[in-house]
Design an enzyme around this catalytic site. Structure first.
Site, mmCIF file in Angstrom:
data_model
loop_
_atom_site.group_PDB
_atom_site.id
_atom_site.type_symbol
_atom_site.label_atom_id
_atom_site.label_comp_id
_atom_site.label_asym_id
_atom_site.label_seq_id
_atom_site.Cartn_x
_atom_site.Cartn_y
_atom_site.Cartn_z
ATOM 1 N N SER A 225 0.934 -1.240 0.257
ATOM 2 C CA SER A 225 -0.185 -0.059 0.076
ATOM 3 C C SER A 225 1.070 1.316 -0.017
ATOM 4 O O SER A 225 1.717 1.373 1.095
ATOM 5 C CB SER A 225 -0.978 0.138 1.208
ATOM 6 O OG SER A 225 -1.514 1.222 1.313
ATOM 7 N N HIS B 172 -1.292 -1.315 -4.021
ATOM 8 C CA HIS B 172 -2.718 -1.023 -3.571
ATOM 9 C C HIS B 172 -2.873 0.452 -3.198
ATOM 10 O O HIS B 172 -1.790 1.019 -2.577
ATOM 11 C CB HIS B 172 -2.678 -1.849 -2.219
ATOM 12 C CG HIS B 172 -4.208 -1.615 -1.672
ATOM 13 N ND1 HIS B 172 -5.113 -2.484 -1.915
ATOM 14 C CD2 HIS B 172 -4.489 -0.800 -0.433
ATOM 15 C CE1 HIS B 172 -6.192 -2.346 -0.902
ATOM 16 N NE2 HIS B 172 -5.735 -1.094 -0.142
ATOM 17 N N ASP C 228 -4.965 3.561 -1.289
ATOM 18 C CA ASP C 228 -6.070 3.775 -0.242
ATOM 19 C C ASP C 228 -6.566 5.171 -0.643
ATOM 20 O O ASP C 228 -5.775 6.179 -0.453
ATOM 21 C CB ASP C 228 -5.530 3.612 1.008
ATOM 22 C CG ASP C 228 -5.355 2.174 1.247
ATOM 23 O OD1 ASP C 228 -6.190 1.430 1.212
ATOM 24 O OD2 ASP C 228 -4.026 1.965 1.656
ATOM 25 N N MET D 54 -9.066 7.962 0.390
ATOM 26 C CA MET D 54 -9.803 8.432 1.881
ATOM 27 C C MET D 54 -10.366 9.937 1.458
ATOM 28 O O MET D 54 -9.538 10.547 1.047
ATOM 29 C CB MET D 54 -8.819 8.375 2.958
ATOM 30 C CG MET D 54 -8.323 7.159 3.099
ATOM 31 S SD MET D 54 -7.251 7.004 4.761
ATOM 32 C CE MET D 54 -6.608 5.462 4.315
ATOM 33 N N HIS E 227 -8.585 1.232 -3.816
ATOM 34 C CA HIS E 227 -9.768 0.782 -2.663
ATOM 35 C C HIS E 227 -10.152 2.185 -2.297
ATOM 36 O O HIS E 227 -9.607 3.212 -1.746
ATOM 37 C CB HIS E 227 -8.740 0.145 -1.393
ATOM 38 C CG HIS E 227 -9.685 0.085 -0.166
ATOM 39 N ND1 HIS E 227 -8.993 -0.420 1.000
ATOM 40 C CD2 HIS E 227 -10.961 -0.127 0.046
ATOM 41 C CE1 HIS E 227 -10.071 -0.563 2.001
ATOM 42 N NE2 HIS E 227 -11.175 -0.402 1.207
ATOM 43 N N MET F 136 -12.202 4.131 -0.041
ATOM 44 C CA MET F 136 -12.763 4.198 1.337
ATOM 45 C C MET F 136 -13.443 5.879 1.290
ATOM 46 O O MET F 136 -13.212 6.642 2.015
ATOM 47 C CB MET F 136 -11.628 4.145 2.346
ATOM 48 C CG MET F 136 -11.239 2.877 2.536
ATOM 49 S SD MET F 136 -9.878 2.732 3.786
ATOM 50 C CE MET F 136 -8.473 2.806 2.883
ATOM 51 N N MET G 72 -11.315 -5.812 5.963
ATOM 52 C CA MET G 72 -10.288 -4.963 6.672
ATOM 53 C C MET G 72 -10.368 -5.530 8.172
ATOM 54 O O MET G 72 -11.200 -5.861 8.983
ATOM 55 C CB MET G 72 -11.135 -3.646 6.696
ATOM 56 C CG MET G 72 -11.350 -2.757 5.584
ATOM 57 S SD MET G 72 -9.912 -2.307 4.947
ATOM 58 C CE MET G 72 -9.136 -1.430 6.085
ATOM 59 N N ASP H 60 -6.481 -6.463 4.291
ATOM 60 C CA ASP H 60 -6.005 -5.144 4.654
ATOM 61 C C ASP H 60 -5.909 -4.502 5.880
ATOM 62 O O ASP H 60 -7.015 -4.384 6.767
ATOM 63 C CB ASP H 60 -6.630 -4.118 3.654
ATOM 64 C CG ASP H 60 -5.704 -2.668 3.433
ATOM 65 O OD1 ASP H 60 -4.685 -2.568 4.209
ATOM 66 O OD2 ASP H 60 -6.481 -1.951 2.814
#
Length: 221
Positions: free
Chosen positions: A10, A35, A37, A39, A68, A70, A139, A177
């Site tokens: 990540s 990966h 993330d 957010m 991903h 979020m 998660m 993750d």
């Protein structure tokens, strides 16, 4: 039945001042995918990156991009992240009001679709969508920050998720993750996971190649 095991570092834990170099090192070290993330400061208490960074990462590596989301209202952003170069787009069941439609939207963009669950969310929330997804992400920390410790109760959730996927004959990856490091990755693999996201567990080490090689050794033994 689990797929070929994959390590997905990540970049949340990477040095963003030297992100291009970091991506090159990770690729050379034997990572299977990157990966990312995303957010938004609403669904999780942090703000990270948007489509422009994903586009830059896409130009800097040939590895698949595992994005991903979020974020709240993921439907509004699927097209932007798909166009930026994401190969897999994963949304949270807690954030997607019309989850089946969101999965369809991702696939209509020619991308693989994943769903993710927070630690406190029950697996039954994914039951009606499992047959349509390419990835199920469990998660093992509460999303929002890197460097958190693995929540031990996630192991039973991973085992149950593996049983659910096997029961319907799904070839979807079972990704985990949160807090994945050398000292627990074998246990997570034994529970049924076949894709492992690791941020500080890789980027926080001195030798990425050595770390990833050791991770692959431990999940294959």
């Amino acid at each position: 039945m689990a797929n070929e095991m994959k390590i997905a570092p990540s970049i949340l834990s990477a040095d963003f001042v030297r992100l291009g170099d970091e991506l090159g090192k990770i690729e050379d070290a034997g990572a299977d995918m990157i990966h990312i993330d995303v957010m938004d400061g609403h669904f999780v208490p942090n703000i990270t990156i948007g489509p422009f960074i994903v586009e830059a990462v896409r130009k800097a590596t040939s590895l698949p991009l595992d994005v991903h989301l979020m974020i709240d209202r993921p439907d509004d952003y699927v097209s932007a992240f798909a166009d930026a170069g994401a190969d897999i787009i994963t949304v949270h069941v807690e954030a997607a009001t019309h989850l089946h439609r969101t999965i369809q939207q991702i696939k209509e963009k020619g991308k693989k679709a994943g769903v993710s669950l927070n630690p406190s969310s029950p697996l039954i929330m994914t039951e009606c969508i499992l047959e349509y997804v390419d990835l199920l992400l469990i998660m093992s920390v509460n999303p929002g920050f890197s460097g958190q410790k693995f929540i031990p109760s996630a192991l039973e959730k991973i085992r149950e998720a593996r049983r659910m996927l096997d029961k319907i004959g799904s070839k979807a990856y079972l990704e985990v993750d949160g807090g994945i490091k050398l000292d627990n990755i074998a246990e997570v693999a034994s529970a049924g996971a076949d894709m492992f996201v690791s941020g500080s567990g890789v980027f926080g080490t001195q030798d990425y190649k050595k770390t990833i090689e050791e991770m692959k050794k431990r999940i294959s033994s």
